[in-house]
Scaffold this active site. Structure first.
Site, PDB file in Angstrom:
ATOM      1  N   GLY A  12       0.785  -1.236   0.000  1.00  0.00           N
ATOM      2  CA  GLY A  12       0.000   0.000   0.000  1.00  0.00           C
ATOM      3  C   GLY A  12       0.814   1.281   0.000  1.00  0.00           C
ATOM      4  N   SER A  13       2.082   1.218  -0.452  1.00  0.00           N
ATOM      5  CA  SER A  13       2.883   2.452  -0.437  1.00  0.00           C
ATOM      6  C   SER A  13       2.358   3.470  -1.450  1.00  0.00           C
ATOM      7  CB  SER A  13       4.370   2.157  -0.667  1.00  0.00           C
ATOM      8  OG  SER A  13       4.596   1.681  -1.965  1.00  0.00           O
ATOM      9  N   ASN A  14       1.836   3.009  -2.571  1.00  0.00           N
ATOM     10  CA  ASN A  14       1.258   3.955  -3.542  1.00  0.00           C
ATOM     11  C   ASN A  14      -0.032   4.568  -3.008  1.00  0.00           C
ATOM     12  OD1 ASN A  14       2.747   4.115  -6.276  1.00  0.00           O
ATOM     13  ND2 ASN A  14       2.859   1.945  -5.729  1.00  0.00           N
ATOM     14  N   LYS A  66     -16.845 -14.940  -9.191  1.00  0.00           N
ATOM     15  CA  LYS A  66     -16.102 -13.684  -9.322  1.00  0.00           C
ATOM     16  C   LYS A  66     -17.085 -12.529  -9.561  1.00  0.00           C
ATOM     17  CE  LYS A  66     -12.784 -11.370 -12.286  1.00  0.00           C
ATOM     18  NZ  LYS A  66     -11.358 -11.350 -12.468  1.00  0.00           N
ATOM     19  N   MET A  91      -4.017  -7.313  -6.695  1.00  0.00           N
ATOM     20  CA  MET A  91      -3.481  -8.449  -7.434  1.00  0.00           C
ATOM     21  C   MET A  91      -4.520  -9.291  -8.179  1.00  0.00           C
ATOM     22  SD  MET A  91      -0.382  -7.831  -7.085  1.00  0.00           S
ATOM     23  CE  MET A  91       0.554  -9.256  -7.644  1.00  0.00           C
ATOM     24  N   ARG A  92      -5.677  -8.716  -8.450  1.00  0.00           N
ATOM     25  CA  ARG A  92      -6.695  -9.451  -9.218  1.00  0.00           C
ATOM     26  C   ARG A  92      -7.026  -8.697 -10.493  1.00  0.00           C
ATOM     27  NH1 ARG A  92      -9.318 -13.347  -6.414  1.00  0.00           N
ATOM     28  NH2 ARG A  92      -8.604 -13.435  -4.267  1.00  0.00           N
ATOM     29  N   ASN A 108      -4.225   2.232 -13.178  1.00  0.00           N
ATOM     30  CA  ASN A 108      -3.336   1.227 -12.585  1.00  0.00           C
ATOM     31  C   ASN A 108      -1.899   1.710 -12.719  1.00  0.00           C
ATOM     32  OD1 ASN A 108      -2.551  -1.313 -11.442  1.00  0.00           O
ATOM     33  ND2 ASN A 108      -1.981  -2.014 -13.493  1.00  0.00           N
ATOM     34  N   HIS A 110       1.992   0.052 -13.080  1.00  0.00           N
ATOM     35  CA  HIS A 110       2.730  -1.179 -13.337  1.00  0.00           C
ATOM     36  C   HIS A 110       4.224  -0.847 -13.234  1.00  0.00           C
ATOM     37  CE1 HIS A 110       3.487  -5.130 -14.979  1.00  0.00           C
ATOM     38  NE2 HIS A 110       4.386  -4.588 -15.774  1.00  0.00           N
TER      39      HIS A 110
END
Ligand code: GRF
Length: 203
Positions: A12-14, A66, A91-92, A108, A110
């Site tokens: 959770g640093s971002n 899902k 992570m999903r 997002n 990356h």
């Protein structure tokens, strides 16, 4: 005012960098209304507590499909009038419905220069391939993994002596700067998507 939901599965640093950018007034007219996590024990949850941000826990194992799992999250986000979804180490893969519901409103980050080294090991894969430059990418999310229109990328050189342990902190440092920047551009209405291209209006 845009209500933001940040989705995390890990450190959770971002998420924290984003929250601090809002608290400092770098990003105006936005609020993190909720941090959503699929991992109850993740460190992002500790950060949320310290930051005074509500957490929503949604564990995949508590839902049959899902689709049910994501419907639960979507319904909760709707209640909070969320206008931007920020994936920060979530992570999903998001399902079609989620992406459709928040079309062009999901970001997002990356840790590699997309379209190189997609997937969950972007830093390690770049090192293993022995590329000379790498760096993070902020992009809109569509239904394909790590494939949506790119907003910001920043390259750094990989040194011969680099390991994951030395490279990762340099990448994360950039992430913590460019992710808030991308969110600011979104919140300020400065991002225009034209096909694959993201045009940044008069920065
Ligand atoms: C970051 O490296 C990001 O690029 C990737 O997952 C990592 C999340 O780190 N998607 P953190 O949870 O924000 O610390």
């Amino acid at each position: 005012m845009i209500n933001i939901a940040v989705l995390c599965s890990g450190n959770g640093s971002n998420f924290q960098a984003l929250a601090e950018s809002i608290n400092k007034g770098y990003i105006k007219n936005a609020k993190i209304a909720v941090m959503v996590t699929d991992i109850p024990g993740c460190f992002a949850r500790e950060r949320a507590k310290k930051l005074g941000i509500d957490t929503l826990i949604a564990e995949r194992k508590n839902f049959k499909t899902k689709k049910d799992f994501e419907k639960y999250i979507i319904d909760e986000l709707k209640k909070k009038d969320i206008g931007l979804v920020v994936l920060a180490g979530y992570m999903r893969m998001l399902g079609q419905e989620f992406v459709k519901e928040y079309r062009n409103k999901i970001l997002n980050i990356h840790p590699a220069l997309l379209p190189s080294f997609k997937g969950t090991q972007g830093i390690k894969d770049a090192l293993d391939y022995a590329v000379k430059v790498t760096g993070p990418t902020v992009h809109f999310v569509n239904a394909e993994m790590d494939q949506g229109p790119i907003i910001i990328q920043e390259a750094i050189e990989i040194e011969d002596t680099d390991t994951e342990g030395t490279l990762a902190p340099r990448i994360h440092e950039i992430e913590h700067r460019i992710y808030p920047k991308a969110v600011k551009l979104f919140v300020d209405g400065k991002l225009k998507i034209s096909g694959r291209k993201v045009i940044v209006k008069d920065e």
